[in-house]
Design an enzyme around this catalytic site. Structure first.
Site, PDB file in Angstrom:
ATOM      1  CG  ASP A  69       1.723   9.134  -1.041  1.00 61.40           C
ATOM      2  OD1 ASP A  69       2.921   9.362  -1.308  1.00 61.40           O
ATOM      3  OD2 ASP A  69       1.096   9.754  -0.161  1.00 61.40           O
TER       4      ASP A  69
HETATM    5  N1  LIG Z   1      10.659  -0.688   5.729  1.00 59.54           N
HETATM    6  C1  LIG Z   1       9.611   0.067   6.147  1.00 59.54           C
HETATM    7  N2  LIG Z   1       9.275   1.169   5.430  1.00 59.54           N
HETATM    8  C2  LIG Z   1       8.231   1.892   5.888  1.00 59.54           C
HETATM    9  C3  LIG Z   1       7.506   1.575   7.056  1.00 59.54           C
HETATM   10  N3  LIG Z   1       6.532   2.510   7.222  1.00 59.54           N
HETATM   11  C4  LIG Z   1       6.644   3.371   6.195  1.00 59.54           C
HETATM   12  N4  LIG Z   1       7.654   2.981   5.377  1.00 59.54           N
HETATM   13  C5  LIG Z   1       8.105   3.628   4.139  1.00 59.54           C
HETATM   14  O1  LIG Z   1       7.809   5.013   4.212  1.00 59.54           O
HETATM   15  C6  LIG Z   1       7.654   5.495   2.882  1.00 59.54           C
HETATM   16  C7  LIG Z   1       6.343   6.254   2.806  1.00 59.54           C
HETATM   17  O2  LIG Z   1       6.568   7.399   2.026  1.00 59.54           O
HETATM   18  P1  LIG Z   1       5.943   7.571   0.538  1.00 59.54           P
HETATM   19  O3  LIG Z   1       6.005   9.020   0.237  1.00 59.54           O
HETATM   20  O4  LIG Z   1       4.636   6.851   0.430  1.00 59.54           O
HETATM   21  O5  LIG Z   1       6.928   6.774  -0.427  1.00 59.54           O
HETATM   22  P2  LIG Z   1       8.437   7.096  -0.803  1.00 59.54           P
HETATM   23  O6  LIG Z   1       9.336   6.468   0.200  1.00 59.54           O
HETATM   24  O7  LIG Z   1       8.607   8.544  -1.071  1.00 59.54           O
HETATM   25  O8  LIG Z   1       8.626   6.245  -2.115  1.00 59.54           O
HETATM   26  P3  LIG Z   1       7.879   6.437  -3.520  1.00 59.54           P
HETATM   27  O9  LIG Z   1       7.019   5.204  -3.666  1.00 59.54           O
HETATM   28  O10 LIG Z   1       9.003   6.505  -4.509  1.00 59.54           O
HETATM   29  O11 LIG Z   1       7.066   7.710  -3.446  1.00 59.54           O
HETATM   30  C8  LIG Z   1       7.615   4.286   1.955  1.00 59.54           C
HETATM   31  O12 LIG Z   1       8.863   4.112   1.334  1.00 59.54           O
HETATM   32  C9  LIG Z   1       7.326   3.144   2.915  1.00 59.54           C
HETATM   33  O13 LIG Z   1       7.825   1.905   2.435  1.00 59.54           O
HETATM   34  C10 LIG Z   1       7.890   0.401   7.787  1.00 59.54           C
HETATM   35  O14 LIG Z   1       7.311   0.043   8.820  1.00 59.54           O
HETATM   36  N5  LIG Z   1       8.931  -0.323   7.280  1.00 59.54           N
END
Ligand SMILES: Nc1nc2c(ncn2[C@@H]2O[C@H](COP(=O)(O)OP(=O)(O)OP(=O)(O)O)[C@@H](O)[C@H]2O)c(=O)[nH]1
Length: 193
Positions: A69
């Site tokens: 996360d």
């Molecule tokens: N491609 C990319 N994704 C980013 C970047 N910064 C943040 N993210 C994405 O932002 C999201 C952070 O939100 P989280 O709540 O941790 O994760 P999520 O997208 O909900 O995915 P889950 O693992 O299913 O919870 C993640 O999917 C990260 O990969 C970046 O610089 N590049």
């Protein structure tokens, strides 16, 4: 061969795991991501990474599960994923010309009650953009699904004046920490297929 599950819907996390080359599969964690307001950013991402990993492990008791996360912290405020373009503009407006921290928690759970975790911080400083340049960046829609509304490996590189820490951490998985957790758990690397 061990059954390793990445408890994530994140395409960026999948891309990072694919690059490492060990066999794994993915499953959506499907958890409520609400945490107590008094938690620090580090405590929150650790709690949520463990919650995601445990939820998938409960569905696959014999598997190894990695959860993660991420949160952005700027000026004492927490940013998560933007809900729309206006929210992304507001988030980027808070990041322009300033330094912010990205915190990513990871948790590896496995058979026999194995649980290890790590939290990593990256510190980023952004250039200040003129309104028109910010709108042009928003047009690229890199804000979708990204905590902080930018992609550090995409066009968002042009926002970056300074980066301290693991670049993969910014994308979603601090791979130096992920490798340490996997090695500590005895995972083999570079297996011949
Ligand atoms: N491609 C990319 N994704 C980013 C970047 N910064 C943040 N993210 C994405 O932002 C999201 C952070 O939100 P989280 O709540 O941790 O994760 P999520 O997208 O909900 O995915 P889950 O693992 O299913 O919870 C993640 O999917 C990260 O990969 C970046 O610089 N590049």
């Amino acid at each position: 061969m061990r059954d390793l599950i990445l408890a994530s819907t994140s395409s960026a996390r999948r891309a990072l795991m694919d690059g490492m080359g060990i066999p794994y599969r993915t499953e959506a964690p499907g958890v409520d991501e609400t945490v107590a307001p008094h938690l620090s950013a580090e405590e929150a991402v650790l709690e949520l990474a463990a919650r995601k990993a445990r939820a998938v492990k409960d569905r696959h008791p014999g598997a190894w599960v990695l959860g993660a996360d991420q949160l952005v912290e700027v000026g004492g405020r927490i940013l998560t994923k933007p809900v729309d373009r206006d929210d992304a503009r507001r988030q980027l407006g808070q990041l322009m010309g300033r330094t912010h921290d990205i915190h990513t928690g990871v948790c590896l759970v496995g058979p026999g009650g194995h649980i290890t975790e790590g939290v990593e911080r990256a510190r980023l400083t952004f250039y200040r953009l003129e309104p028109d340049e910010l709108e042009r960046y928003l047009d690229l829609e890199e804000w979708r699904g990204c905590c902080g509304s930018y992609r550090v490996e995409g066009a968002g590189q042009a926002l970056l004046q300074r980066l301290e820490g693991d670049r993969t951490n910014v994308q979603g998985l601090p791979m130096v920490t992920v490798v340490r957790l996997l090695r500590q758990a005895g995972f083999p690397f570079f297996e011949r297929r």
